[in-house]
Design a protein around this motif. Structure first.
Motif, PDB file in Angstrom:
ATOM      1  N   ASN A   1       0.808  -1.227   0.000  1.00 47.10           N
ATOM      2  CA  ASN A   1       0.000   0.000   0.000  1.00 47.10           C
ATOM      3  C   ASN A   1       0.837   1.271   0.000  1.00 47.10           C
ATOM      4  OD1 ASN A   1      -2.477  -1.336  -0.096  1.00 47.10           O
ATOM      5  ND2 ASN A   1      -2.506  -1.607   2.123  1.00 47.10           N
ATOM      6  N   GLU A   2       2.027   1.208   0.574  1.00 46.44           N
ATOM      7  CA  GLU A   2       2.881   2.397   0.640  1.00 46.44           C
ATOM      8  C   GLU A   2       3.890   2.466  -0.514  1.00 46.44           C
ATOM      9  OE1 GLU A   2       4.622   2.380   4.553  1.00 46.44           O
ATOM     10  OE2 GLU A   2       2.692   2.841   5.513  1.00 46.44           O
ATOM     11  N   HIS A   3       3.921   1.453  -1.344  1.00 48.55           N
ATOM     12  CA  HIS A   3       4.904   1.391  -2.427  1.00 48.55           C
ATOM     13  C   HIS A   3       4.502   2.276  -3.598  1.00 48.55           C
ATOM     14  CE1 HIS A   3       8.109  -0.268  -4.831  1.00 48.55           C
ATOM     15  NE2 HIS A   3       7.251  -0.463  -5.806  1.00 48.55           N
ATOM     16  N   ASN A   4       5.499   2.927  -4.192  1.00 43.98           N
ATOM     17  CA  ASN A   4       5.294   3.707  -5.406  1.00 43.98           C
ATOM     18  C   ASN A   4       5.142   2.710  -6.558  1.00 43.98           C
ATOM     19  OD1 ASN A   4       5.512   5.184  -7.760  1.00 43.98           O
ATOM     20  ND2 ASN A   4       7.263   6.394  -7.085  1.00 43.98           N
ATOM     21  N   ALA A   5       3.945   2.598  -7.087  1.00 39.54           N
ATOM     22  CA  ALA A   5       3.639   1.577  -8.089  1.00 39.54           C
ATOM     23  C   ALA A   5       4.407   1.759  -9.394  1.00 39.54           C
ATOM     24  CB  ALA A   5       2.134   1.564  -8.370  1.00 39.54           C
ATOM     25  N   SER A   6       5.044   2.899  -9.590  1.00 43.95           N
ATOM     26  CA  SER A   6       5.808   3.107 -10.827  1.00 43.95           C
ATOM     27  C   SER A   6       7.227   2.543 -10.731  1.00 43.95           C
ATOM     28  CB  SER A   6       5.872   4.603 -11.162  1.00 43.95           C
ATOM     29  OG  SER A   6       6.645   5.296 -10.195  1.00 43.95           O
ATOM     30  N   THR A   7       7.586   2.016  -9.561  1.00 41.98           N
ATOM     31  CA  THR A   7       8.908   1.429  -9.387  1.00 41.98           C
ATOM     32  C   THR A   7       8.766  -0.058  -9.054  1.00 41.98           C
ATOM     33  OG1 THR A   7       9.004   1.945  -7.025  1.00 41.98           O
ATOM     34  CG2 THR A   7       9.856   3.617  -8.545  1.00 41.98           C
TER      35      THR A   7
ATOM     36  N   LEU B   1       9.049  -3.696  -7.271  1.00 43.69           N
ATOM     37  CA  LEU B   1       8.964  -4.146  -5.886  1.00 43.69           C
ATOM     38  C   LEU B   1       9.247  -5.643  -5.844  1.00 43.69           C
ATOM     39  CD1 LEU B   1       8.110  -3.888  -2.845  1.00 43.69           C
ATOM     40  CD2 LEU B   1       5.787  -4.407  -3.603  1.00 43.69           C
TER      41      LEU B   1
ATOM     42  N   LYS C   1      -3.479  -1.208  -6.186  1.00 37.50           N
ATOM     43  CA  LYS C   1      -2.374  -0.303  -6.526  1.00 37.50           C
ATOM     44  C   LYS C   1      -2.025  -0.355  -8.016  1.00 37.50           C
ATOM     45  CE  LYS C   1       0.350   1.498  -4.163  1.00 37.50           C
ATOM     46  NZ  LYS C   1       0.709   2.767  -3.581  1.00 37.50           N
TER      47      LYS C   1
END
Length: 127
Positions: free
Chosen positions: A23-29, A31, A105
Motif C-alpha cells: 500500500n505504501e509502495h510507489n507503483a511506478s517502481t 517491488l 495499486k
C-alpha cells in the motif's frame, strides 16, 4: 506466544506488514516482496477468526481431543486434518488479500506471484 507481551499470531503480523509495504509502495517502481507463510505447519493451531461462525469447534469427542475440530470441515474425520484444512483456508484468504492489494495499486498486471511449499513435516506426523 500469541497474546504474550502484546504480541499477535505471527502470520497476522507478516500479512499486515506485507499489505503495508504494498500500500505504501510507489507503483511506478519495481517491488520485490517475499512473503513467507508459517500457517500450514505444526503445531496445528488455526487462527483465532476460525473459531467463530462456520469454523466454531463443536464439542470434540474423546479423551485428548483437540480444540481444532471445526464445523466447516466436519466431513473430515480426524481433528488434525480439520485444523490443517482450516489453516489452508486462512492462507488462501491471505493470498487473496495480497492479490487484492496489488490490484488496488494497479500493480497486478505486472506482477509475478510464486507459491511454494517446504519439504513437508516430520515423517511420523501426517495431517
Amino acid at each position: 506466544a500469541k497474546g504474550e507481551n502484546g504480541t499477535e499470531w505471527i502470520d497476522y503480523l507478516f500479512l499486515d506488514e506485507s499489505l503495508k509495504i504494498i500500500n505504501e509502495h510507489n507503483a511506478s517502481t519495481p517491488l520485490f516482496l517475499f512473503h513467507s507463510f508459517h500457517t500450514i505447519h505444526a503445531p496445528l493451531n488455526a487462527p483465532a477468526e476460525l473459531y467463530v461462525g462456520d469454523y466454531a469447534p463443536p464439542p470434540c469427542a474423546g479423551e485428548g481431543a483437540m480444540r481444532t475440530c471445526f464445523k466447516r470441515f466436519g466431513s473430515i474425520q480426524h481433528d488434525d486434518r480439520r485444523s490443517y484444512a482450516a489453516m489452508v483456508t486462512w492462507t488462501d484468504t491471505a493470498i487473496g488479500k495480497i492479490i487484492g492489494a496489488l490490484k488496488a495499486k494497479s500493480m497486478w498486471d505486472n506482477t509475478l506471484v510464486v507459491v511454494s511449499s517446504d519439504n513437508g513435516g516430520a515423517p511420523d506426523f501426517s495431517p
